[in-house]
Design a protein around this motif. Structure first.
Motif, PDB file in Angstrom:
ATOM      1  N   PHE A   1      26.063  -3.044  10.931  1.00  0.00           N
ATOM      2  CA  PHE A   1      26.152  -2.653  12.335  1.00  0.00           C
ATOM      3  C   PHE A   1      25.569  -3.736  13.237  1.00  0.00           C
ATOM      4  O   PHE A   1      26.103  -4.000  14.320  1.00  0.00           O
TER       5      PHE A   1
ATOM      6  N   VAL B   1      35.031  -2.786   9.499  1.00  0.00           N
ATOM      7  CA  VAL B   1      35.310  -1.436   9.001  1.00  0.00           C
ATOM      8  C   VAL B   1      35.472  -1.475   7.488  1.00  0.00           C
ATOM      9  O   VAL B   1      34.950  -0.634   6.759  1.00  0.00           O
TER      10      VAL B   1
ATOM     11  N   ALA C   1      35.423  -7.163  14.595  1.00  0.00           N
ATOM     12  CA  ALA C   1      34.616  -5.952  14.770  1.00  0.00           C
ATOM     13  C   ALA C   1      35.393  -4.703  14.374  1.00  0.00           C
ATOM     14  O   ALA C   1      34.835  -3.757  13.829  1.00  0.00           O
ATOM     15  N   GLY C   2      36.703  -4.705  14.660  1.00  0.00           N
ATOM     16  CA  GLY C   2      37.466  -3.477  14.480  1.00  0.00           C
ATOM     17  C   GLY C   2      38.057  -3.293  13.106  1.00  0.00           C
ATOM     18  O   GLY C   2      38.242  -2.167  12.663  1.00  0.00           O
ATOM     19  N   ALA C   3      38.382  -4.376  12.418  1.00  0.00           N
ATOM     20  CA  ALA C   3      39.065  -4.207  11.142  1.00  0.00           C
ATOM     21  C   ALA C   3      38.221  -4.692   9.969  1.00  0.00           C
ATOM     22  O   ALA C   3      37.977  -3.943   9.025  1.00  0.00           O
TER      23      ALA C   3
ATOM     24  N   ILE D   1      37.260  -8.832  18.788  1.00  0.00           N
ATOM     25  CA  ILE D   1      36.900  -7.421  18.621  1.00  0.00           C
ATOM     26  C   ILE D   1      37.876  -6.735  17.666  1.00  0.00           C
ATOM     27  O   ILE D   1      37.483  -6.053  16.720  1.00  0.00           O
ATOM     28  N   LEU D   2      39.182  -6.964  17.925  1.00  0.00           N
ATOM     29  CA  LEU D   2      40.206  -6.242  17.164  1.00  0.00           C
ATOM     30  C   LEU D   2      40.117  -6.573  15.682  1.00  0.00           C
ATOM     31  O   LEU D   2      40.106  -5.679  14.829  1.00  0.00           O
TER      32      LEU D   2
ATOM     33  N   LEU E   1      32.099  -1.957   5.880  1.00  0.00           N
ATOM     34  CA  LEU E   1      31.352  -0.702   5.866  1.00  0.00           C
ATOM     35  C   LEU E   1      31.892   0.232   4.804  1.00  0.00           C
ATOM     36  O   LEU E   1      31.146   0.879   4.071  1.00  0.00           O
TER      37      LEU E   1
ATOM     38  N   VAL F   1      36.127   4.110  15.658  1.00  0.00           N
ATOM     39  CA  VAL F   1      35.915   4.584  14.297  1.00  0.00           C
ATOM     40  C   VAL F   1      34.428   4.524  13.927  1.00  0.00           C
ATOM     41  O   VAL F   1      33.934   5.309  13.137  1.00  0.00           O
ATOM     42  N   TYR F   2      33.687   3.608  14.573  1.00  0.00           N
ATOM     43  CA  TYR F   2      32.284   3.464  14.193  1.00  0.00           C
ATOM     44  C   TYR F   2      31.481   4.717  14.499  1.00  0.00           C
ATOM     45  O   TYR F   2      30.553   5.040  13.767  1.00  0.00           O
TER      46      TYR F   2
ATOM     47  N   ILE G   1      39.466  -1.917  21.555  1.00  0.00           N
ATOM     48  CA  ILE G   1      38.397  -0.970  21.860  1.00  0.00           C
ATOM     49  C   ILE G   1      38.599   0.312  21.055  1.00  0.00           C
ATOM     50  O   ILE G   1      37.636   0.893  20.532  1.00  0.00           O
TER      51      ILE G   1
ATOM     52  N   SER H   1      39.819   0.550  18.186  1.00  0.00           N
ATOM     53  CA  SER H   1      39.418   0.338  16.795  1.00  0.00           C
ATOM     54  C   SER H   1      37.904   0.459  16.649  1.00  0.00           C
ATOM     55  O   SER H   1      37.402   0.676  15.553  1.00  0.00           O
ATOM     56  N   LEU H   2      37.174   0.331  17.756  1.00  0.00           N
ATOM     57  CA  LEU H   2      35.720   0.487  17.667  1.00  0.00           C
ATOM     58  C   LEU H   2      35.320   1.955  17.589  1.00  0.00           C
ATOM     59  O   LEU H   2      34.213   2.279  17.164  1.00  0.00           O
TER      60      LEU H   2
END
Lengths: 361, 168, 176
Positions: free
Chosen positions: B30, B65, B60-62, B56-57, B68, A128-129, A123, A125-126
């Motif tokens: 996104f 990123v 979505a998280g790495a 997610i980790l 993007l 950053v968005y 969570i 890490s999210l």
């Protein structure tokens, strides 16, 4: 549907997030200002209320009353989403933090997940968005640079953050934060193995890689929360105000508070993993197991201990911020990739080596 | 809790459609994150906490990123105004339609949809899904894990060599 | 010629930066506790504590008009201060002193004398230039008002601030 479970969870969520964490966020801003003032031989805000204790209310009121300006050149949808996206992940992560042992026979944690630290990292890490989105949606150069910086910084430090707790998980053998704290309550805190099983040659030896882990973890938490000395995404001297340059009023306040919320959660995680969570030192008042009943006042003491530790850690955060200068960007990347990543990997091997030593139990 | 399933499934699908329909690459990215989050929630509903969290980790998280980061650095603008020709549109429709057919066919013959599966938690109540997955990875699937590790190492070395090579 | 700055070669423990960081943390901690104990505090709690007894001798505050020991206004409306005032804060309308007045021989006095305190820069040139020693910079520094009109000091206000000056007031003597 289990209505009792829903009701208890709601009470816990309201109690922890809205009645504890959010006021703590507001007051950590106050603490930041007062402590930084004391460090710099100043007085700090002391006008509103006794010793300035009502200052956060005044600040909040000011933020609400300010004009909420949306510049004409921004991408509106994303511009409005970004502040919420910084605040929400920070608050979501506190779902798995065990903030006490038991009260009225209920575990003092909102969601007793078996993947606690991973959930926090996922969570977090999210979050950053929110920053990236703010930088991109603002459609101007300084926020954009701030957003780009924050992405690369997050990626770099997430790796060392994740690797730094691997040695801990090897020792605890579980990913459940409640059990991790229980283990520490009985066998010595990760950084202070002075009772229980920790009080042995092996426990002492293991404290060395644990300390290395702690240093890497704490530094990475600083980077993840964009706190000085790693606050390059907002870096006033170079980027005006970084990603929130174009924001005003309550939207800016959400970014501001999001940073502090992240700091509190980071402190909570560090306390839980390294400093024994809600447990008192030397096994005092430690419950037998995670399922054992705990007397009412023990439960209260445990909650108090947890928040006392978290506050101490927040003060440490503030102390660091007002002592160290900001890193240069290449130094930041070098530190993350060249040092912390390697040290964290070696640390895992070191821990494994110590754990395999034939030193009794 | 079926309505939660529909909410998250809808989230995943809407995200997926958003990836395709958005003209702006950042918006697409996104939308993809939204889709991943919906998917992760579905995993968690299946009691697969570790898989959901890792979804997610890692994704979505790495990975997103990084996506993007690259999209923003390259600042792709030409994509927004691009028009597709008749042939490429027709080709895309054919490929997508074919995929849809295959999925429909597989789903029709999919047996798991008809029988009741034992919940993951109930099957291995004494162990957590983390240790279950760990054990599988380090015993049954040990060889594939090693191979993938080797592959990643080769890829990493390759990237370092390529990026450090001096241009002549 | 370029000067080559010799950088000190760091020992291995210095390269860790940790000792330096701890030293810095120690310094900030010392300051923290010094301020908490009230020792290092230098900030004045302004509305409660005032500057009044700490102002230096040469402090230049609000300009004001003074009367002499016979309650005669010293100002003869020569308008020198009006001319020299750099921000043009002073406005004087002179009038003739009627013949039946006690001080008719002075001939001239200000009908109105206004100093716009929003404009005033407290430079002290009016005091410097005044041939009659009628205008002085006093030590009032908290000049406030809620409107522009309120910030314009008229004659009454100026005399109120200035008060009476007794004896021969020379610019450079201690009677100032």
């Amino acid at each position: 549907m289990d209505w009792a479970f829903l009701a208890i969870s709601t009470v816990k969520i309201i109690g922890l997030v809205f009645l504890t964490i959010l006021p703590m966020v507001a007051y950590s801003v106050w603490a930041e200002r007062r402590v930084s003032a004391a460090i710099q031989d100043r007085v700090g805000p002391n006008r509103v209320g006794w010793a300035g204790l009502l200052q956060p209310m005044a600040d909040g009121l000011k933020f609400i009353l300010k004009e909420d300006l949306t510049p004409g050149h921004v991408r509106k949808t994303y511009y409005w989403m970004a502040p919420a996206l910084t605040m929400i992940p920070s608050l979501l992560t506190c779902a798995v933090l065990p903030f006490g042992s038991r009260l009225f026979g209920e575990k003092m944690v909102i969601a007793d997940l078996d993947v606690g630290p991973l959930f926090v990292f996922a969570i977090a890490s999210l979050s950053v968005y929110g920053i990236v989105l703010a930088g991109w949606a603002s459609n101007s150069k300084y926020p954009f640079l701030g957003g780009v910086r924050s992405t690369s910084q997050m990626i770099s430090y997430e790796i060392s953050l994740g690797l730094s707790i691997v040695p801990l998980l090897m020792i605890f053998g579980t990913l459940n934060l409640g059990e991790i704290v229980q283990y520490q309550a009985q066998n010595g805190w990760t950084l202070l193995p002075l009772w229980g099983e920790g009080l042995s040659l092996k426990g002492m030896l293991l404290a060395i890689p644990m300390f290395i882990s702690f240093v890497i973890f704490t530094t990475s938490i600083f980077a993840e929360t964009n706190r000085l000395p790693f606050d390059l995404p907002e870096c006033e001297t170079e980027l005006v105000a970084g990603y929130h340059t174009e924001y005003s009023s309550m939207k800016f306040a959400l970014f501001f508070l999001g940073e502090y919320a992240a700091m509190i959660i980071g402190s909570g995680l560090a306390v839980t993993l390294f400093l024994g969570g809600w447990s008192l030192p030397f096994g005092w008042l430690a419950p037998e197991s995670t399922t054992a009943e705990v007397p009412f006042w023990h439960g209260l003491v445990h909650i108090g201990v947890f928040f006392a530790k978290v506050i101490a850690f927040i003060l440490f955060f503030i102390w660091i911020r007002w002592s160290l200068p900001r890193f240069r960007y290449d130094q930041l990347m070098r530190l993350g990739w060249v040092f912390f990543f390697e040290i964290a990997v070696i640390n895992v091997l070191l821990t494994a080596g110590i754990m395999m030593l034939p030193l009794g139990k | 809790m079926t309505f939660l399933f529909y909410i998250f499934a809808a989230l995943a699908i809407v995200g997926g459609i958003g990836v395709v329909l958005n003209r702006n690459p950042v918006s697409s990215a996104f939308a993809m994150i939204v889709s991943f989050l919906g998917l992760a929630a579905l995993y968690i509903q299946l009691d697969a906490y570790l898989v959901g969290t890792l979804q997610i980790l890692v994704y979505a998280g790495a990975i997103m990123v990084l996506f993007l980061f690259i999209i923003m650095l390259l600042d792709i603008k030409s994509e927004e105004g691009r028009q597709f020709g008749v042939f490429s549109t027709a080709g895309a429709v054919v490929v997508a339609g074919g995929m849809l057919l295959i999925v429909a066919k597989v789903l029709k013959n999919f047996e798991a949809g008809e029988k009741a599966l034992t919940p993951l938690k109930g099957a291995a109540a004494e162990t957590t899904d983390v240790s279950a997955i760990g054990e599988l990875l380090f015993t049954t699937y040990w060889f594939p894990v090693q191979v993938i590790g080797m592959l990643l190492l080769v890829a990493t070395v390759g990237v370092v060599v390529l990026s450090k090579r001096e241009l002549r | 010629m370029a000067i080559v700055v010799k950088r000190p070669k760091l020992k291995w423990w210095e390269q860790l930066y940790l000792p330096a960081i701890f030293k810095g943390l120690g310094i900030t901690l010392r300051h923290f506790f010094r301020t908490l104990s009230g020792e290092g505090k230098v900030t004045m709690q302004y509305p409660e504590e005032k500057w009044n007894d700490q102002l230096p001798e040469y402090y230049r505050g609000a300009p004001a008009l003074v009367t002499d020991e016979q309650d005669r206004e010293r100002c003869v409306a020569c308008q020198l201060c009006e001319f020299i005032c750099p921000p043009r804060a002073i406005t004087i309308h002179p009038e003739e002193i009627p013949g039946d007045d006690k001080w008719a021989k002075v001939e001239k006095r200000p009908k109105t004398f206004e100093i716009d305190m929003i404009r005033c820069i407290y430079c002290g040139l009016c005091e410097e230039v005044c041939p009659e020693q009628a205008i002085f910079l006093r030590k009032d520094y908290a000049i406030t008002g809620t409107s522009r009109a309120e910030m314009v000091h008229d004659k009454n206000r100026l005399y109120e601030i200035g008060g009476k000056r007794v004896g021969l007031v020379n610019k450079w003597n201690e009677l100032k």
